[in-house]
Design an enzyme around this catalytic site. Sequence first.
Site, mmCIF file in Angstrom:
data_model
loop_
_atom_site.group_PDB
_atom_site.id
_atom_site.type_symbol
_atom_site.label_atom_id
_atom_site.label_comp_id
_atom_site.label_asym_id
_atom_site.label_seq_id
_atom_site.Cartn_x
_atom_site.Cartn_y
_atom_site.Cartn_z
ATOM 1 N N ASN A 4 22.699 91.588 90.386
ATOM 2 C CA ASN A 4 23.842 91.452 91.281
ATOM 3 C C ASN A 4 23.492 91.971 92.657
ATOM 4 O O ASN A 4 22.693 92.893 92.814
ATOM 5 C CB ASN A 4 25.082 92.164 90.724
ATOM 6 C CG ASN A 4 25.130 93.639 91.109
ATOM 7 O OD1 ASN A 4 25.483 93.986 92.236
ATOM 8 N ND2 ASN A 4 24.751 94.498 90.183
ATOM 9 N N ALA A 5 24.097 91.321 93.646
ATOM 10 C CA ALA A 5 24.000 91.794 95.020
ATOM 11 C C ALA A 5 25.382 91.630 95.642
ATOM 12 O O ALA A 5 25.609 90.797 96.501
ATOM 13 C CB ALA A 5 22.951 91.014 95.798
ATOM 14 N N GLY B 210 33.085 101.533 94.105
ATOM 15 C CA GLY B 210 32.704 102.383 95.223
ATOM 16 C C GLY B 210 33.541 102.172 96.485
ATOM 17 O O GLY B 210 33.858 101.044 96.838
ATOM 18 N N ASN C 162 33.982 106.727 93.024
ATOM 19 C CA ASN C 162 32.612 106.546 93.507
ATOM 20 C C ASN C 162 32.662 106.372 95.024
ATOM 21 O O ASN C 162 33.444 105.572 95.529
ATOM 22 C CB ASN C 162 32.025 105.304 92.823
ATOM 23 C CG ASN C 162 30.575 105.071 93.162
ATOM 24 O OD1 ASN C 162 30.252 104.633 94.258
ATOM 25 N ND2 ASN C 162 29.689 105.351 92.220
ATOM 26 N N CYS D 188 22.743 102.735 95.802
ATOM 27 C CA CYS D 188 22.973 101.289 95.709
ATOM 28 C C CYS D 188 21.845 100.527 96.391
ATOM 29 O O CYS D 188 21.507 100.795 97.536
ATOM 30 C CB CYS D 188 24.288 100.876 96.333
ATOM 31 S SG CYS D 188 24.562 99.105 96.103
ATOM 32 N N GLY E 52 28.729 99.783 81.499
ATOM 33 C CA GLY E 52 28.748 98.941 82.697
ATOM 34 C C GLY E 52 28.891 97.469 82.384
ATOM 35 O O GLY E 52 29.978 96.989 82.053
ATOM 36 N N THR E 53 27.760 96.769 82.449
ATOM 37 C CA THR E 53 27.739 95.316 82.265
ATOM 38 C C THR E 53 28.456 94.857 80.991
ATOM 39 O O THR E 53 29.059 93.779 80.973
ATOM 40 C CB THR E 53 26.270 94.840 82.271
ATOM 41 O OG1 THR E 53 25.698 95.209 83.529
ATOM 42 C CG2 THR E 53 26.154 93.340 82.101
ATOM 43 N N ASN F 60 27.504 107.965 95.309
ATOM 44 C CA ASN F 60 26.551 106.864 95.150
ATOM 45 C C ASN F 60 25.493 106.970 96.243
ATOM 46 O O ASN F 60 25.739 106.613 97.391
ATOM 47 C CB ASN F 60 27.295 105.523 95.244
ATOM 48 C CG ASN F 60 26.381 104.345 94.982
ATOM 49 O OD1 ASN F 60 25.178 104.507 94.804
ATOM 50 N ND2 ASN F 60 26.950 103.163 94.968
#
Lengths: 262, 303
Positions: free
Chosen positions: B70-71, B47, B100, B131, B266-267, B128
């Site tokens: 996650n942060a 992003g 993004n 988030c 993704g992950t 986005n």
Amino acid sequence: MVVVQCVEQGVVQRNSQVNQDSLAMVILSPRIAAMARPGQFVMVACSKTGQSPLLRRPLSIHAVDGDCLTLLYRVVGQGTELLANMNVNNSLSILGPLGMGFAIAERKHHCLVGGGIGIAPLLFLARAIRRAQPDSQITLLAGARSDLELLVIEKFQPGVEVLIATDDGSEGHHGFVTELLAEITGDVEVYTCGPTPMMKGVAAIARKHSWGCQVSLESHMACGMGACLGCAVERSGVHEGADKYVHVCKDGPVFKAGEIWA
Amino acid sequence: MGIDLSVQIGSLQLKNPIMTASGTFGYGEEFSPFVDCADLGAIVVKGISVTPRPGNPPPRIVETEAGMLNAIGLQNGGIERFIDSKIPMLRELDATVIVNILGDSVEDYAELARRLEPLPEVAGIEVNISCPNVKKGGVAFGTVPEMAARVTRAVKDHSSKTVIVKLSPNVTDITVIARAVAEAGADAVSLINTLIGMAIDVDSRRPKLANVIGGLSGPAIKPVALRMVYQVAQAVNIPVIGIGGITSLNDVLEFLIAGACAVQIGTANFINPAVSSELVLGLEQYLTTHQCSLADLIGSVRV
């Protein structure tokens, strides 16, 4: 510098206890062994894809012998416990080699300071220094809580002077490994890996003497390749925007001490 | 093998329905030892905001059962650095690139769309609005239908590219938001972003993330994502892109059958960096073996 890495199916050659909670795993992994440099690490899949634990585990490279990697690891959780239970001829997926390793400095004296399991990447480094600069002096300062937790000291000899410090005085100097640095003088490069307070102490002493100092950091990480940005560490000094943090996986794991601690 | 894997998302034709999810694939170049990005349907890059963002203090990630929190906090170098340093590299990748974008205000989103408009390297925009890791802006845009619609309109007004709106699962009824952005002109919706979660270290009694809360991703969220894709696919007439814990070919098939016309990985990229291109091959083989087309699969769930 172009960083090349691959995923390789490694085959366990040996997985043996080196003290009560640490093991050394020798893995046949020719492609990664051929590319690996001291201070780099690998991401090891401790389980089959989709099974628990989900993420790979970052482990530093302890030694490279021919087509084999050795990983020295302490059992601290689910992932390393699964690794400890692996047998000879089991295979496991390894991603690597990853990150920026140690830079061997042009110095008369190389001083390696390892605390606990932090000694892991220093053997690979000691051997590389010996090869690159056969006439330079290499000293290993190894710290542990007690003699029972001292790891693989014998592997460094001959060729490396070894000084030991234990918290309980059961072997070598009774006290912190950083105190052993008082005996070091001259044109020195320090390379350190271990608990953060120890490395900070080492970096402070190195700064006082104007020695070079390289620190190998540890962090939780998801990808190991600079994509997840999970392994951020704040840089020393004032940096704005996206430059505030460096990433252990890609910018490190080895940093110049001054880049992290002013 | 001659199987047609192409899918249409707005004015954009993807060569296959396998995309990578924003924030899990860097800018593509990180994965070049493992994946030829030109083989994928599209890559969605990390992003981008108007001004650079440092991201959150560490620790930023923690593993949980079958997933991770996650942060990261939307760390990125800002639109200017993206255009100067990433666009030339993306041109060389020869991939279909979707950017993004994220902002603190409707004006931010409009500005980003305007800046990306002249770039031929950018095939589409993913907005986005979802988030969970920033204090202001992002979340409100994703949870209030009127705000989601305003952001969508602002981007559409400044862009001729395909506009995908990425939806948050952290709402009471995701179909309400999906309808709002579809009516505002979105070409497609992608879902789901991460579910907000938390983990605590029992010994210290502290949250494991410095940000206290974070976004949960990975196989743990797949059933929730699949349910929401199924619901949204019934609710709107624009393409739905499925995201959430997709790791295997079976996962891809489930999302397509639920009504997604494409998926994002993704992950799983973190665990197997080659997974996205492996899934393209896997899907092609599946369709060949079962002698069916993508159209036969998409939305074919028998309820």
